[in-house]
Write a protein that holds these residues in place. Sequence first.
Motif, PDB file in Angstrom:
ATOM      1  N   PRO A 169       5.520   7.233  17.748  1.00 19.19           N
ATOM      2  CA  PRO A 169       6.428   6.737  18.933  1.00 19.19           C
ATOM      3  C   PRO A 169       5.445   6.551  19.972  1.00 19.19           C
ATOM      4  O   PRO A 169       4.407   7.376  20.189  1.00 19.19           O
ATOM      5  N   ASN A 170       5.644   5.449  20.949  1.00 20.64           N
ATOM      6  CA  ASN A 170       4.981   5.378  22.064  1.00 20.64           C
ATOM      7  C   ASN A 170       3.274   5.158  21.932  1.00 20.64           C
ATOM      8  O   ASN A 170       2.668   5.782  22.605  1.00 20.64           O
ATOM      9  N   SER A 171       3.021   4.446  20.842  1.00 20.38           N
ATOM     10  CA  SER A 171       1.619   4.516  20.475  1.00 20.38           C
ATOM     11  C   SER A 171       1.452   2.772  19.742  1.00 20.38           C
ATOM     12  O   SER A 171       2.116   2.363  19.106  1.00 20.38           O
ATOM     13  N   TYR A 172       0.246   2.301  20.234  1.00 17.94           N
ATOM     14  CA  TYR A 172      -0.178   1.032  19.623  1.00 17.94           C
ATOM     15  C   TYR A 172      -0.922   1.153  18.203  1.00 17.94           C
ATOM     16  O   TYR A 172      -1.666   0.495  17.608  1.00 17.94           O
ATOM     17  N   MET A 173      -1.477   2.396  18.015  1.00 17.36           N
ATOM     18  CA  MET A 173      -2.059   2.678  16.917  1.00 17.36           C
ATOM     19  C   MET A 173      -1.415   3.211  15.795  1.00 17.36           C
ATOM     20  O   MET A 173      -0.349   3.795  15.841  1.00 17.36           O
ATOM     21  N   VAL A 174      -1.755   2.483  14.496  1.00 19.78           N
ATOM     22  CA  VAL A 174      -1.214   2.667  13.377  1.00 19.78           C
ATOM     23  C   VAL A 174      -2.240   3.407  12.342  1.00 19.78           C
ATOM     24  O   VAL A 174      -3.398   2.908  12.108  1.00 19.78           O
ATOM     25  N   ASP A 175      -1.805   4.421  11.823  1.00 18.72           N
ATOM     26  CA  ASP A 175      -2.515   5.156  10.854  1.00 18.72           C
ATOM     27  C   ASP A 175      -2.501   4.582   9.389  1.00 18.72           C
ATOM     28  O   ASP A 175      -1.474   4.157   8.794  1.00 18.72           O
ATOM     29  N   PHE A 176      -3.493   4.556   8.688  1.00 19.38           N
ATOM     30  CA  PHE A 176      -3.611   3.714   7.399  1.00 19.38           C
ATOM     31  C   PHE A 176      -4.549   4.356   6.390  1.00 19.38           C
ATOM     32  O   PHE A 176      -5.473   4.486   6.584  1.00 19.38           O
ATOM     33  N   ARG A 177      -3.809   4.989   5.299  1.00 16.30           N
ATOM     34  CA  ARG A 177      -4.520   6.009   4.413  1.00 16.30           C
ATOM     35  C   ARG A 177      -4.523   4.902   3.070  1.00 16.30           C
ATOM     36  O   ARG A 177      -3.568   4.385   2.762  1.00 16.30           O
ATOM     37  N   ILE A 178      -5.560   4.740   2.394  1.00 15.88           N
ATOM     38  CA  ILE A 178      -5.611   4.355   0.853  1.00 15.88           C
ATOM     39  C   ILE A 178      -6.040   5.250   0.279  1.00 15.88           C
ATOM     40  O   ILE A 178      -6.933   6.211   0.255  1.00 15.88           O
ATOM     41  N   SER A 179      -5.092   5.583  -0.927  1.00 15.83           N
ATOM     42  CA  SER A 179      -5.245   6.850  -1.819  1.00 15.83           C
ATOM     43  C   SER A 179      -5.423   6.283  -3.048  1.00 15.83           C
ATOM     44  O   SER A 179      -4.570   5.535  -3.606  1.00 15.83           O
ATOM     45  N   LYS A 186     -14.206  10.054  -8.493  1.00 12.40           N
ATOM     46  CA  LYS A 186     -13.220  11.187  -8.470  1.00 12.40           C
ATOM     47  C   LYS A 186     -11.855  10.901  -9.043  1.00 12.40           C
ATOM     48  O   LYS A 186     -11.179   9.888  -8.834  1.00 12.40           O
ATOM     49  N   PRO A 187     -11.107  11.846  -9.532  1.00 16.51           N
ATOM     50  CA  PRO A 187      -9.855  11.651  -9.852  1.00 16.51           C
ATOM     51  C   PRO A 187      -8.753  11.318  -8.655  1.00 16.51           C
ATOM     52  O   PRO A 187      -7.855  10.241  -8.723  1.00 16.51           O
ATOM     53  N   THR A 188      -9.177  11.797  -7.425  1.00 21.86           N
ATOM     54  CA  THR A 188      -8.457  11.199  -6.291  1.00 21.86           C
ATOM     55  C   THR A 188      -9.285  11.244  -5.000  1.00 21.86           C
ATOM     56  O   THR A 188     -10.392  11.839  -4.894  1.00 21.86           O
ATOM     57  N   LEU A 189      -9.321   9.790  -4.403  1.00 19.51           N
ATOM     58  CA  LEU A 189      -9.968   9.598  -3.261  1.00 19.51           C
ATOM     59  C   LEU A 189      -9.182   8.883  -2.233  1.00 19.51           C
ATOM     60  O   LEU A 189      -8.203   8.104  -2.345  1.00 19.51           O
ATOM     61  N   ASP A 190      -9.394   9.448  -1.059  1.00 19.81           N
ATOM     62  CA  ASP A 190      -8.676   9.100   0.156  1.00 19.81           C
ATOM     63  C   ASP A 190      -9.527   8.264   1.332  1.00 19.81           C
ATOM     64  O   ASP A 190     -10.667   8.658   1.477  1.00 19.81           O
ATOM     65  N   TYR A 191      -9.269   7.070   1.912  1.00 17.65           N
ATOM     66  CA  TYR A 191      -9.830   6.596   2.994  1.00 17.65           C
ATOM     67  C   TYR A 191      -8.817   6.476   4.124  1.00 17.65           C
ATOM     68  O   TYR A 191      -7.727   6.097   4.245  1.00 17.65           O
ATOM     69  N   ASN A 192      -9.157   7.471   5.242  1.00 23.05           N
ATOM     70  CA  ASN A 192      -8.273   7.477   6.425  1.00 23.05           C
ATOM     71  C   ASN A 192      -8.994   6.495   7.382  1.00 23.05           C
ATOM     72  O   ASN A 192      -9.773   6.620   8.168  1.00 23.05           O
ATOM     73  N   LEU A 193      -8.044   5.440   7.756  1.00 21.55           N
ATOM     74  CA  LEU A 193      -8.391   4.193   8.464  1.00 21.55           C
ATOM     75  C   LEU A 193      -7.264   4.148   9.566  1.00 21.55           C
ATOM     76  O   LEU A 193      -6.223   5.056   9.547  1.00 21.55           O
ATOM     77  N   GLN A 194      -7.427   3.333  10.618  1.00 22.35           N
ATOM     78  CA  GLN A 194      -6.567   3.173  11.729  1.00 22.35           C
ATOM     79  C   GLN A 194      -6.412   1.701  11.912  1.00 22.35           C
ATOM     80  O   GLN A 194      -7.558   1.089  11.785  1.00 22.35           O
ATOM     81  N   PHE A 195      -5.436   1.135  12.340  1.00 26.39           N
ATOM     82  CA  PHE A 195      -5.314   0.079  13.049  1.00 26.39           C
ATOM     83  C   PHE A 195      -5.052   0.261  14.518  1.00 26.39           C
ATOM     84  O   PHE A 195      -4.021   0.805  14.841  1.00 26.39           O
ATOM     85  N   TYR A 196      -5.368  -0.663  15.317  1.00 26.88           N
ATOM     86  CA  TYR A 196      -5.033  -0.625  16.894  1.00 26.88           C
ATOM     87  C   TYR A 196      -4.430  -2.217  16.902  1.00 26.88           C
ATOM     88  O   TYR A 196      -5.090  -3.209  16.977  1.00 26.88           O
TER      89      TYR A 196
END
Length: 625
Positions: free
Chosen positions: A196-206, A324-334
């Motif tokens: 809420p009240n944010s222009y930032m969007v968290d985006f995760r690729i798993s 790796k069996p699991t791999l995550d990328y923690n990205l963001q959009f503004y």
Amino acid sequence: MDRNTIIGIILIFAIIVVYSIVTKPTKQQLEEAKRRRDSIELVQKQETLNRISPSATRDSLKNDTAALAAKKLQETKELKNEFGAFSNNLEGTKQFYTLENNLIKLVVSNKGGRPYSVQLKKYHRYDSLPLVLFSGDSTRFSLEFFAQNRNISTQDMYFKPLSASPVQVSDSSQSLTLRLEVAPNRYIDYIYSVKPNSYMVDFRISLNGMDSLIASNSGRLDLNWQIYSPQQEKGRKNEIQYTTLYYKYADGEVEYFNSRSTKPVSSDIPNRLQWIAFKQQFFSAVLIDKGNFLNASLNSETEPDSSMYLKRFSAVAGLPYESKPTLDYNLQFYFGPNSFNTLKKYHMNLEELVTVGKWIVKWINQFVIIPIFNFLNRYISSYGLIILILTLIIKITLLPLTYRSYYSMAKMRVLKPQIDEINEKFPKEKQMEKQQALMGLYKRAGVNPMGGCLPMLLQMPILFAMFRFFPTSIELRQQPFLWATDLSTYDSIVSWSTNIPIISTFYGNHVSLWTILMTITTILSIKMNDQATASSTQMPGMKTMMYVMPVMFMFILNNFSSALTYYYFLTNVVTFGQNYLFKALIDENALLKQINENKKKPAKKSKWQERLEEAAKQRGYNPKK
């Protein structure tokens, strides 16, 4: 056969050739026509067989069904050969899912799992339509990699949602998960989260179980992002000058493409990057990698003036890959406004997207102009009044320099008769002697001929700071004042649609009243200052140039922010008032008397001159001989 007949036959033949080329069906149209013919023939054949023999009809249908099944099987094999295990995700129905809070509305497409459009709820275009940063199938957002000896791109693959839509954010973070399932326990998840009240969007690729498909020696995955930047403001010519591509190195340095270039601009960045921004004049779409992109290939292309878009942006950024069996990328959009205070809160140098200049101009804006402007904005709602008060604060602060400049020009004014006398005494061929006589006069009178210019030069950074500040201040966007409906763009009192050569190119198709008032007051200010000095007799060419410059700026600034020309107009008006005040305070007769007294005193040598003479004496040189 005469010449006209031959020409007619040739023209008819040319028309037939051109028509056949233009109307030639495409490959897709031919394939569609073939399918229709096959269907019609199948129906006709079925009707004929029904009349002849029902058993023959059944046999024919079996044969046709078998043929269609064989064709479908062949197409499936071709897709599997091209996309391997990912071919099962190439068919589907396009659907859209929304995530929104009180500030943004993000629409995500299941085709490619990509951000399809972004609307900023608190802002509108210049024509009152909703403000959309980007939208449509022209956008691209895909994960690209090498798997099973194939180049795979998720752009045209269909993801499946794992959560309900629409996602409405009220008091806590909400997420939307889209999954590209390749096989049981092998899938790629795109997870969008909005607070809420944010222009930032968290985006995760798993990535889950993809290590058996993606080549272990790849070392990287590519994230390909492309958008068309639409026109949002009334002044396209001005807006496009602030629309460009920014990027930030992992070590903190921010760079950008030349926004004025009409040719495509591209750059291959071999270093790590923290973020990549597709920047408009007042809004930006930024892709952020908390772990830093490995590298990037960036491109910006200007669209034609007839297009609804300003520029096309593209970025291919590298993500580090480990098998790796699991791999995550923690990205963001503004997705939001280029507000200095808003962007600074994220502590990622995103405030550099607000163009406030470089070096001393940047420091003046960041530490002086912006804080004063924000302080006034807390208590005053009229931005026209805020600019007026800001102008007065700046002029009062610079008052000592302004007074010193006027005082030096007053000295030059009372010396003008003596300067004119020296100018008449020496002919043109004795310019060196004339300059020596003038410098001797200035030295005896204790007058610095540059004394009026130096204080003005010290004020130039302020003028350049305001030149940078007003056109990029989102606070002024769509804020009216007097006849100006939007202080962030030009104020038009007269406009026309006809394209007038030269005028339309260099001036525009409208008349900005604040620019006209700025030009008139600038010329009057130059005339007033010219009367206070002897420059008119010393440098007539410079005098002409000083009067030409305001007219040139009238053409340049006609398409700029009306807040900027309004500020320059106010500066000229306040300067008039200061000059009249200084004129009342300075007694020119007493000043002339003081100058004459100074001339009677022996000229005092500077320490530097004394050291030079002492060094000359030591070498045996006597200047008096």
